[in-house]
Motif scaffolding. Structure first.
Motif, PDB file in Angstrom:
ATOM      1  N   ASP A 216      -2.826   9.163   3.931  1.00  0.00           N
ATOM      2  CA  ASP A 216      -3.382   9.084   5.280  1.00  0.00           C
ATOM      3  C   ASP A 216      -4.049  10.416   5.609  1.00  0.00           C
ATOM      4  O   ASP A 216      -3.410  11.472   5.508  1.00  0.00           O
TER       5      ASP A 216
ATOM      6  N   ALA B 243      -9.272   1.722   6.528  1.00  0.00           N
ATOM      7  CA  ALA B 243      -8.297   1.630   5.439  1.00  0.00           C
ATOM      8  C   ALA B 243      -9.059   1.264   4.168  1.00  0.00           C
ATOM      9  O   ALA B 243      -9.692   0.212   4.107  1.00  0.00           O
TER      10      ALA B 243
ATOM     11  N   LEU C 248      -0.584   5.162  -0.158  1.00  0.00           N
ATOM     12  CA  LEU C 248      -1.865   5.878  -0.192  1.00  0.00           C
ATOM     13  C   LEU C 248      -1.757   7.165   0.632  1.00  0.00           C
ATOM     14  O   LEU C 248      -0.702   7.464   1.189  1.00  0.00           O
TER      15      LEU C 248
ATOM     16  N   ASN D 112       5.241   3.555   4.312  1.00  0.00           N
ATOM     17  CA  ASN D 112       5.857   3.848   5.619  1.00  0.00           C
ATOM     18  C   ASN D 112       7.202   3.138   5.751  1.00  0.00           C
ATOM     19  O   ASN D 112       8.175   3.705   6.258  1.00  0.00           O
TER      20      ASN D 112
ATOM     21  N   SER E   8       0.798  -1.237   0.000  1.00  0.00           N
ATOM     22  CA  SER E   8       0.000   0.000   0.000  1.00  0.00           C
ATOM     23  C   SER E   8       0.821   1.273   0.000  1.00  0.00           C
ATOM     24  O   SER E   8       1.688   1.470   0.853  1.00  0.00           O
TER      25      SER E   8
ATOM     26  N   TYR F  92      -6.635   6.280   3.591  1.00  0.00           N
ATOM     27  CA  TYR F  92      -6.800   5.774   4.960  1.00  0.00           C
ATOM     28  C   TYR F  92      -7.210   6.957   5.825  1.00  0.00           C
ATOM     29  O   TYR F  92      -6.739   8.073   5.609  1.00  0.00           O
TER      30      TYR F  92
ATOM     31  N   ASN G 208      -1.168  -5.725   3.442  1.00  0.00           N
ATOM     32  CA  ASN G 208      -2.390  -5.214   2.817  1.00  0.00           C
ATOM     33  C   ASN G 208      -2.773  -6.014   1.586  1.00  0.00           C
ATOM     34  O   ASN G 208      -3.906  -5.902   1.109  1.00  0.00           O
TER      35      ASN G 208
ATOM     36  N   GLY H  31       1.093   7.605   3.307  1.00  0.00           N
ATOM     37  CA  GLY H  31       0.995   6.467   4.223  1.00  0.00           C
ATOM     38  C   GLY H  31       0.828   5.166   3.462  1.00  0.00           C
ATOM     39  O   GLY H  31       1.160   5.068   2.278  1.00  0.00           O
ATOM     40  N   GLY H  32       0.271   4.192   4.162  1.00  0.00           N
ATOM     41  CA  GLY H  32       0.233   2.831   3.616  1.00  0.00           C
ATOM     42  C   GLY H  32       1.486   2.121   4.120  1.00  0.00           C
ATOM     43  O   GLY H  32       2.553   2.742   4.230  1.00  0.00           O
ATOM     44  N   VAL H  33       1.341   0.843   4.435  1.00  0.00           N
ATOM     45  CA  VAL H  33       2.462   0.136   5.069  1.00  0.00           C
ATOM     46  C   VAL H  33       3.720   0.145   4.190  1.00  0.00           C
ATOM     47  O   VAL H  33       4.820   0.445   4.669  1.00  0.00           O
TER      48      VAL H  33
ATOM     49  N   LYS I 282      -5.855  -7.599   9.643  1.00  0.00           N
ATOM     50  CA  LYS I 282      -5.299  -8.252   8.456  1.00  0.00           C
ATOM     51  C   LYS I 282      -4.141  -9.197   8.806  1.00  0.00           C
ATOM     52  O   LYS I 282      -3.497  -9.754   7.909  1.00  0.00           O
TER      53      LYS I 282
ATOM     54  N   ALA J 200      -0.288  -5.340   8.285  1.00  0.00           N
ATOM     55  CA  ALA J 200      -0.888  -4.033   8.002  1.00  0.00           C
ATOM     56  C   ALA J 200      -1.714  -3.539   9.187  1.00  0.00           C
ATOM     57  O   ALA J 200      -1.697  -2.367   9.522  1.00  0.00           O
ATOM     58  N   SER J 201      -2.440  -4.423   9.817  1.00  0.00           N
ATOM     59  CA  SER J 201      -3.270  -4.058  10.966  1.00  0.00           C
ATOM     60  C   SER J 201      -3.676  -5.370  11.626  1.00  0.00           C
ATOM     61  O   SER J 201      -3.625  -6.426  10.999  1.00  0.00           O
TER      62      SER J 201
HETATM   63  O1  LIG Z   1      -5.237  -1.811   6.822  1.00  0.00           O
HETATM   64  C1  LIG Z   1      -4.366  -0.936   6.959  1.00  0.00           C
HETATM   65  N1  LIG Z   1      -4.292  -0.181   8.078  1.00  0.00           N
HETATM   66  C2  LIG Z   1      -3.330   0.782   8.235  1.00  0.00           C
HETATM   67  C3  LIG Z   1      -2.412   1.038   7.235  1.00  0.00           C
HETATM   68  C4  LIG Z   1      -1.343   2.092   7.361  1.00  0.00           C
HETATM   69  O2  LIG Z   1      -0.675   1.963   8.598  1.00  0.00           O
HETATM   70  C5  LIG Z   1      -0.470   3.232   9.209  1.00  0.00           C
HETATM   71  C6  LIG Z   1      -1.246   3.300  10.494  1.00  0.00           C
HETATM   72  O3  LIG Z   1      -0.943   2.271  11.341  1.00  0.00           O
HETATM   73  C7  LIG Z   1      -1.012   4.277   8.247  1.00  0.00           C
HETATM   74  O4  LIG Z   1       0.035   4.868   7.512  1.00  0.00           O
HETATM   75  C8  LIG Z   1      -1.915   3.496   7.337  1.00  0.00           C
HETATM   76  O5  LIG Z   1      -1.948   4.016   6.032  1.00  0.00           O
HETATM   77  C9  LIG Z   1      -2.486   0.276   6.037  1.00  0.00           C
HETATM   78  O6  LIG Z   1      -1.670   0.445   5.105  1.00  0.00           O
HETATM   79  N2  LIG Z   1      -3.466  -0.690   5.949  1.00  0.00           N
END
Ligand SMILES: O=c1[nH]cc([C@@H]2O[C@H](CO)[C@@H](O)[C@H]2O)c(=O)[nH]1
Ligand SMILES: Nc1ncnc2c1ncn2[C@@H]1O[C@H](COP(=O)(O)OP(=O)(O)OP(=O)(O)O)[C@@H](O)[C@H]1O
Length: 297
Positions: A16, A111, A14, A45, A12, A97, A148, A40-42, A177, A173-174
């Motif tokens: 934030d 997300a 994207l 990051n 990901s 997100y 993700n 953002g997005g994992v 997930k 990712a979270s």
């Molecule tokens: O499902 C998801 N949750 C959170 C993120 C990302 O993690 C960060 C927050 O913990 C944040 O940057 C978000 O985009 C993601 O890519 N996918």
């Protein structure tokens, strides 16, 4: 001619949208605060953190051919990432997100990574069309893989010849997930970077130490696992080898991003050729410096 990147970040990328308030919040709160939009997005990051450690990551992701996508590409280029391998979709929008943070922590987040999920294996084309490798001569460097991606695509990656020579570093990712990562259990060259809670979710239990968690992940088929536990001992386990180290004691001023910092510093140390003990200690030192607020965010 595109220079060979040091590492591929797959997943990901994207925008934030983060709403922050100094008030304690609950369901239905409507309070003053600040709203910011940041990359953002994992995968993004991780890439941002790898850049801080002097590496040049390439992004393998899905972005729309829209303003949001163009702006993310520009931000990534400015930070020194390689973006030519990103898949740009004509019909799928750039993902996003949204999170609300109160004085009492994260209240809720959504997300919307649907475009990444719908793009599926298209984001992997550079690994098979010769730009970064092909089935006969697959990419043989490090890959930071983000949870993700759909469980289906992660399973495909686990069995794909395109990843047969890759050194895969997997990040969740979270919590919702976390189970998707199970697709890489049994893959011979995958390192799992998880915290204690995520390790528990993957093993369907609750662990009280990183040592127990890392050993359990290896018993379940992880080729290697690094389990962090905040200020408590972090453990690396691979086969019969188990290595535990306590993080340096520091005054904590921020925590979000500590896991990414740990992972990026560990990868960077290993790419410099550090032995397991030295790589783990370098990662713990970098994460401690980060949480104590000595480096810019
Ligand atoms: O499902 C998801 N949750 C959170 C993120 C990302 O993690 C960060 C927050 O913990 C944040 O940057 C978000 O985009 C993601 O890519 N996918
Ligand atoms: N209180 C602390 N003291 C020293 N180091 C810490 C502390 N908290 C976190 N760290 C460092 O950061 C690493 C990752 O922390 P943690 O286990 O909280 O990850 P995480 O939950 O993935 O973090 P994130 O908040 O980024 O999601 C730890 O292994 C440690 O090196």
């Amino acid at each position: 001619m595109v220079d060979r990147p040091d590492i591929l970040c797959i997943g990901s990328v994207l925008w934030d949208m983060i709403g922050r308030s100094a008030s304690t919040m609950r369901l239905g709160s409507d309070v003053p605060g600040r709203i910011i939009r940041i990359p953002g997005g994992v995968a993004m990051n991780i890439a941002m953190t790898l850049v801080r450690f002097g590496l040049r990551p390439a992004l393998l992701t899905s972005l729309g051919r829209d303003r949001d996508g163009d702006a993310l590409i520009a931000e990534a280029e400015d930070m020194g990432m390689e973006t030519v391998f990103a898949y740009r979709s004509d019909d799928l929008p750039t993902d996003s997100y949204m999170a609300i943070e109160g004085a009492n922590g994260l209240i809720a987040a959504i997300a919307d990574a649907h475009s990444l999920e719908r793009a599926g294996a298209k984001i992997l084309r550079p690994l098979e069309d010769g730009r970064l490798g092909n089935a006969a001569a697959p990419w043989a460097g490090p890959v930071a893989l983000d949870g993700n991606l759909t469980a289906e695509l992660l399973r495909e990656i686990a069995g794909s010849p395109l990843f047969a020579a890759a050194d895969i570093r997997l990040a969740p990712a979270s919590p919702s997930k976390a189970l998707r990562l199970q697709a890489l259990m049994g893959h011979p060259r995958t390192t799992f970077y998880v915290n204690l809670e995520e390790a528990g979710l993957l093993c369907n239990t609750v662990f009280d130490s990183s040592g127990a968690a890392a050993r359990a992940l290896v018993a379940r088929g992880a080729a290697r696992a690094l389990v962090t536990d905040g200020g408590r001992e972090t453990t690396e386990a691979a086969g019969d080898r188990v290595l535990g180290r306590r993080p340096p004691e520091v005054l904590v001023t921020r925590v979000t991003g500590a896991g990414d910092t740990f992972m990026a510093a560990h990868i960077a140390a290993e790419l410099r050729g550090s032995a397991p003990e030295a790589a783990l200690e370098a990662a713990l030192d970098a994460a401690a410096t980060y949480v104590s607020g000595d480096t810019p965010q």
